[in-house]
Design a protein around this motif. Structure first.
Motif, PDB file in Angstrom:
ATOM      1  N   SER A   1      30.229  75.560  19.047  1.00 31.88           N
ATOM      2  CA  SER A   1      29.121  74.624  18.912  1.00 31.88           C
ATOM      3  C   SER A   1      29.322  73.331  19.691  1.00 31.88           C
ATOM      4  O   SER A   1      28.469  72.462  19.676  1.00 31.88           O
ATOM      5  N   ILE A   2      30.457  73.172  20.354  1.00 34.45           N
ATOM      6  CA  ILE A   2      30.755  71.942  21.082  1.00 34.45           C
ATOM      7  C   ILE A   2      29.895  71.876  22.337  1.00 34.45           C
ATOM      8  O   ILE A   2      29.845  72.810  23.124  1.00 34.45           O
TER       9      ILE A   2
ATOM     10  N   THR B   1      44.979  66.111  19.607  1.00 36.85           N
ATOM     11  CA  THR B   1      45.284  66.955  20.762  1.00 36.85           C
ATOM     12  C   THR B   1      44.656  68.332  20.591  1.00 36.85           C
ATOM     13  O   THR B   1      44.110  68.906  21.537  1.00 36.85           O
ATOM     14  N   GLU B   2      44.722  68.868  19.379  1.00 42.98           N
ATOM     15  CA  GLU B   2      44.087  70.151  19.073  1.00 42.98           C
ATOM     16  C   GLU B   2      42.579  70.076  19.329  1.00 42.98           C
ATOM     17  O   GLU B   2      41.976  70.982  19.905  1.00 42.98           O
ATOM     18  N   VAL B   3      41.978  68.975  18.901  1.00 46.93           N
ATOM     19  CA  VAL B   3      40.541  68.766  19.099  1.00 46.93           C
ATOM     20  C   VAL B   3      40.218  68.676  20.591  1.00 46.93           C
ATOM     21  O   VAL B   3      39.238  69.269  21.069  1.00 46.93           O
ATOM     22  N   ALA B   4      41.053  67.941  21.331  1.00 45.89           N
ATOM     23  CA  ALA B   4      40.830  67.811  22.777  1.00 45.89           C
ATOM     24  C   ALA B   4      40.997  69.151  23.479  1.00 45.89           C
ATOM     25  O   ALA B   4      40.216  69.492  24.377  1.00 45.89           O
TER      26      ALA B   4
ATOM     27  N   ALA C   1      40.324  71.968  22.344  1.00 45.92           N
ATOM     28  CA  ALA C   1      39.147  72.789  22.033  1.00 45.92           C
ATOM     29  C   ALA C   1      37.899  72.309  22.767  1.00 45.92           C
ATOM     30  O   ALA C   1      36.845  72.933  22.680  1.00 45.92           O
ATOM     31  N   GLY C   2      38.013  71.183  23.491  1.00 46.26           N
ATOM     32  CA  GLY C   2      36.899  70.681  24.274  1.00 46.26           C
ATOM     33  C   GLY C   2      35.979  69.725  23.538  1.00 46.26           C
ATOM     34  O   GLY C   2      34.929  69.334  24.067  1.00 46.26           O
ATOM     35  N   ALA C   3      36.365  69.299  22.314  1.00 49.51           N
ATOM     36  CA  ALA C   3      35.500  68.422  21.525  1.00 49.51           C
ATOM     37  C   ALA C   3      35.745  66.944  21.790  1.00 49.51           C
ATOM     38  O   ALA C   3      34.926  66.106  21.409  1.00 49.51           O
ATOM     39  N   ALA C   4      36.863  66.603  22.432  1.00 53.56           N
ATOM     40  CA  ALA C   4      37.195  65.196  22.671  1.00 53.56           C
ATOM     41  C   ALA C   4      37.959  65.054  23.973  1.00 53.56           C
ATOM     42  O   ALA C   4      38.613  65.994  24.435  1.00 53.56           O
TER      43      ALA C   4
ATOM     44  N   THR D   1      44.451  72.494  12.027  1.00 58.82           N
ATOM     45  CA  THR D   1      44.336  73.265  13.260  1.00 58.82           C
ATOM     46  C   THR D   1      43.037  74.070  13.231  1.00 58.82           C
ATOM     47  O   THR D   1      42.378  74.182  12.193  1.00 58.82           O
ATOM     48  N   GLY D   2      42.687  74.624  14.382  1.00 59.72           N
ATOM     49  CA  GLY D   2      41.528  75.513  14.470  1.00 59.72           C
ATOM     50  C   GLY D   2      40.249  74.850  13.993  1.00 59.72           C
ATOM     51  O   GLY D   2      39.985  73.682  14.279  1.00 59.72           O
TER      52      GLY D   2
END
Length: 200
Positions: A5-6, A31-34, A36-39, A170-171
């Motif tokens: 959904s990002i 870092t996990e969020v980044a 995943a392409g969200a930040a 995570t995830g």
């Protein structure tokens, strides 16, 4: 919120003191969020030593704060954001995950692991870099609006201490937390949530 959904990543400033174990865990979440392409994350510096200047710091913490100040000088000398992020990761894995001593041996090994020149360690003795660290630290405090510990997360015009996360999400859990933080940043009347901390 899921990775599917990002749409467009959110720009985040992450102000950190590398010696703080809570900060390390929050950094692994963002870092996990980044990843995943969200930040997109800009790694910024703050200093618990500067924060605690003039305060009665327990004796057992003083050597750690002195070394953190040396490490912060080295991080300040690294102007490239990706390289600074790599160095922070190498430092944190060694110190906070592997329990290595917080000393110059660790610092030199982390510099090498991050693919940076070995001579970068000389910056640890460059007191001229303290002004750079202090300016970034003061920016973090101004962004929050009051004295605040590490880390400080800033999204646009909104910044606050934390979030404190143990264990590291995570995830989809990591993405859900970030979506909550992102939504709260759009609510001008929101200022604080607080609960008891999970143990390490």
């Amino acid at each position: 919120m899921t990775s599917a959904s990002i749409s467009q990543p959110t720009a985040v400033d992450f102000f950190f003191d590398p010696g703080c174990p809570f900060t390390w865990r929050t950094s692994r979440w963002i870092t996990e969020v980044a990843d995943a392409g969200a930040a997109t994350v800009t790694w910024r510096l703050m200093s618990l030593s500067v924060l605690n200047e003039g305060k009665d710091v327990p004796e057992q913490y003083r050597p750690l704060m002195v070394q953190s100040a040396r490490v912060l000088r080295v991080l300040a000398a690294v102007e490239d954001n990706d390289a600074r992020g790599r160095l922070f990761t190498a430092l944190g894995v060694r110190r906070h995950d592997n329990g290595e001593d917080w000393d110059d041996t660790l610092l030199a090994a982390a510099i090498a692991e991050a693919g940076l020149l070995a001579t970068l360690i000389d910056a640890a003795d460059d007191a001229g870099l303290d002004a750079t660290v202090k300016a970034s630290h003061e920016e973090s405090q101004t962004a929050v609006g009051e004295e605040s510990g590490s880390p400080v997360l800033r999204l646009g015009a909104t910044a606050w201490f934390g979030p404190v996360v143990v264990p590291v999400p995570t995830g989809d859990e990591a993405l859900r937390l970030f979506e909550a933080v992102r939504l709260l940043a759009d609510v001008p009347s929101f200022s604080e949530l607080k609960g008891s901390r999970n143990p390490f």
